[in-house]
Design a protein around this motif. Sequence first.
Motif, PDB file in Angstrom:
ATOM      1  N   GLU A   1       0.825  -1.172  -0.105  1.00 10.15           N
ATOM      2  CA  GLU A   1      -0.331  -0.010  -0.573  1.00 10.15           C
ATOM      3  C   GLU A   1       1.065   1.369  -0.161  1.00 10.15           C
ATOM      4  N   CYS A   2       0.408   2.277  -0.812  1.00 11.43           N
ATOM      5  CA  CYS A   2       1.297   3.774  -1.026  1.00 11.43           C
ATOM      6  C   CYS A   2       2.446   3.548  -1.713  1.00 11.43           C
ATOM      7  N   PRO A   3       2.803   2.826  -2.006  1.00 11.59           N
ATOM      8  CA  PRO A   3       4.282   2.813  -2.673  1.00 11.59           C
ATOM      9  C   PRO A   3       5.205   4.039  -3.245  1.00 11.59           C
ATOM     10  N   SER A   4       5.894   4.632  -3.132  1.00 13.91           N
ATOM     11  CA  SER A   4       6.584   4.977  -3.350  1.00 13.91           C
ATOM     12  C   SER A   4       8.760   4.552  -3.730  1.00 13.91           C
ATOM     13  N   LEU A   5       8.503   5.103  -5.312  1.00 12.79           N
ATOM     14  CA  LEU A   5      10.123   4.623  -5.881  1.00 12.79           C
ATOM     15  C   LEU A   5      11.038   5.481  -5.216  1.00 12.79           C
ATOM     16  N   SER A   6      12.459   4.579  -5.385  1.00 10.31           N
ATOM     17  CA  SER A   6      13.109   5.137  -5.375  1.00 10.31           C
ATOM     18  C   SER A   6      13.603   5.682  -6.259  1.00 10.31           C
ATOM     19  N   PRO A   7      14.722   6.816  -5.676  1.00  8.62           N
ATOM     20  CA  PRO A   7      14.966   8.039  -6.296  1.00  8.62           C
ATOM     21  C   PRO A   7      15.875   7.335  -8.202  1.00  8.62           C
ATOM     22  N   ASP A   8      16.560   5.440  -7.914  1.00  8.86           N
ATOM     23  CA  ASP A   8      17.144   5.182  -8.738  1.00  8.86           C
ATOM     24  C   ASP A   8      15.999   3.785  -9.222  1.00  8.86           C
ATOM     25  N   GLY A   9      14.856   4.184  -8.838  1.00 11.47           N
ATOM     26  CA  GLY A   9      14.268   3.656  -9.792  1.00 11.47           C
ATOM     27  C   GLY A   9      14.242   1.525  -9.326  1.00 11.47           C
ATOM     28  N   THR A  10      15.086   1.067  -8.423  1.00  8.34           N
ATOM     29  CA  THR A  10      15.210  -0.450  -7.917  1.00  8.34           C
ATOM     30  C   THR A  10      13.635  -0.765  -7.074  1.00  8.34           C
ATOM     31  N   ARG A  11      13.523   0.209  -5.887  1.00 11.01           N
ATOM     32  CA  ARG A  11      13.167  -0.102  -4.285  1.00 11.01           C
ATOM     33  C   ARG A  11      11.401   0.269  -5.229  1.00 11.01           C
ATOM     34  N   ILE A  12      10.996  -0.127  -3.823  1.00  8.36           N
ATOM     35  CA  ILE A  12       9.927   0.210  -3.156  1.00  8.36           C
ATOM     36  C   ILE A  12       9.753   0.455  -1.738  1.00  8.36           C
ATOM     37  N   ALA A  13       9.761   1.411  -1.419  1.00  8.60           N
ATOM     38  CA  ALA A  13       8.988   2.262  -0.077  1.00  8.60           C
ATOM     39  C   ALA A  13       7.947   2.000   0.172  1.00  8.60           C
ATOM     40  N   TYR A  14       6.868   1.080   0.956  1.00 11.05           N
ATOM     41  CA  TYR A  14       6.136   1.370   1.088  1.00 11.05           C
ATOM     42  C   TYR A  14       4.977   0.675   2.500  1.00 11.05           C
ATOM     43  N   LYS A  15       3.495   0.473   3.002  1.00  8.17           N
ATOM     44  CA  LYS A  15       3.901  -0.109   4.056  1.00  8.17           C
ATOM     45  C   LYS A  15       2.962  -0.809   4.240  1.00  8.17           C
TER      46      LYS A  15
END
Length: 342
Positions: free
Chosen positions: A247-261
Motif C-alpha cells: 500500500e502507498c508505494p514510493s519509488l526510490s530515486p534509482d527506480g529499483t526499490r519500492i518503500a511501502y506500508k
Amino acid sequence: MGSTRARLTVLLAAVLALAAVATAAVLHASARAERREQARPGGPAVASGQVALTPGGRRLVFRNMAWGPHRDELATVPAGAPGGPRTATSTGRKCLRFYASAGTGICLQAVHGTLADTYRATVLDARLHEKAHYPVPGVPSRARVSPSGRYAAWTAFVGGDSYAGTNFSTRAAILDTATGKLTPTLETYAIVKDGKPYRATDANFWGVTFARDDRHFYATLATHGATYLVRGDLRRRTVTTLHRNVECPSLSPDGTRIAYKKRVPGLPSDAPWRLYVLDLATGHETPLAETRSVDDQAVWSDPAHVTYALPGDYGADLYSVPADGSGTARRLATAAVSPAYL
C-alpha cells in the motif's frame, strides 16, 4: 386556553434552548479559530517569506502544521536542517496535501462552502502561482508529481474515512500538466492480474508514484479484500500486478526499490501497518526499523533514507529511517506533513 398557552411556553423554551446551543457552537468555533491563529510556546519558529520550487540549494517543502498565522501554509527549510526555523509562503498558499518536483507543484485544497466543503487539485508553477485546478471528488489523501514535473497524481477518499478499515472507496487521478488531459480515475485502465486480464467492480486504486521515463508508474490496487502493487503504463493504459500486500508505494530515486506500508498479521485493526522496502528485481522485502504503524506514503529523502509522517502534538511530525532495515527512526521536524525534497 391554558393548554394552548402551556404548549406555546414549551415551544418558546425549546426555541430559546436551540438558539443558545447554536450561539454557543458559533462562539466555540470562533474561539477555536482564534487559538489556531496563535503561536504556541515551544513550537517551531515560522516567518513569512519567499517559498519557491526553483533550484537553489537542497530544500524541504511541506505543509506547516504549527499553530499560528501560518498554519496549513506551505513552508520550507534547508534539507540539512529540517528542524530549524522555517519560512512560510508570503502568498498564504494552503494545502491539505502537497508534492512537487522539477518546478511543478500539486496542492490539494479544501474549498469552504456555506453548507459543505468541496476539494480541488491546484497545479502550481515554480513561484506557487496557480496554473490550473481540477475538482477532487472527496477528501484528499495522497499527492505526487513525476520527476520531470510532466505528470501529477492525487488520491481522494469518496466513501468511509480510513485505509485501516474496509468501508472505503478511493479515486486515483493522473494529470498531464503539459496538455491538461486528466484521467479522473485509474479504474478506466485495463488490469492484468497474475498474467491474465482481470475485471472487478470493487477495484480501487491509490498512492501513485512515478518512474523517471514519463511513461510508467506504480500504485496500489485493492480488490476482493487484498492489495497489490501494480505497474502502470500511461501509453497503453494498463496496470499489471507485481506483488501482494503493498500500500502507498514510493519509488526510490534509482527506480529499483519500492518503500511501502504493509499490513502485518497480529497488529491492531486501527494500526495494522509497518514500513517495508521491496526490491523490484528480486521481490525481497526488508522491514524497516520504524516499529510504529505508519499511515502515510513515504518519501525518499535520498537513496538511503525514507521520510514519513506520524501523529504529533500539532497534528503530525516528520520522521526518517534507513531504507536498508538498519538503524533507528528519528524525528526530523515537528508540526509538518506532506514533504517534498527539492
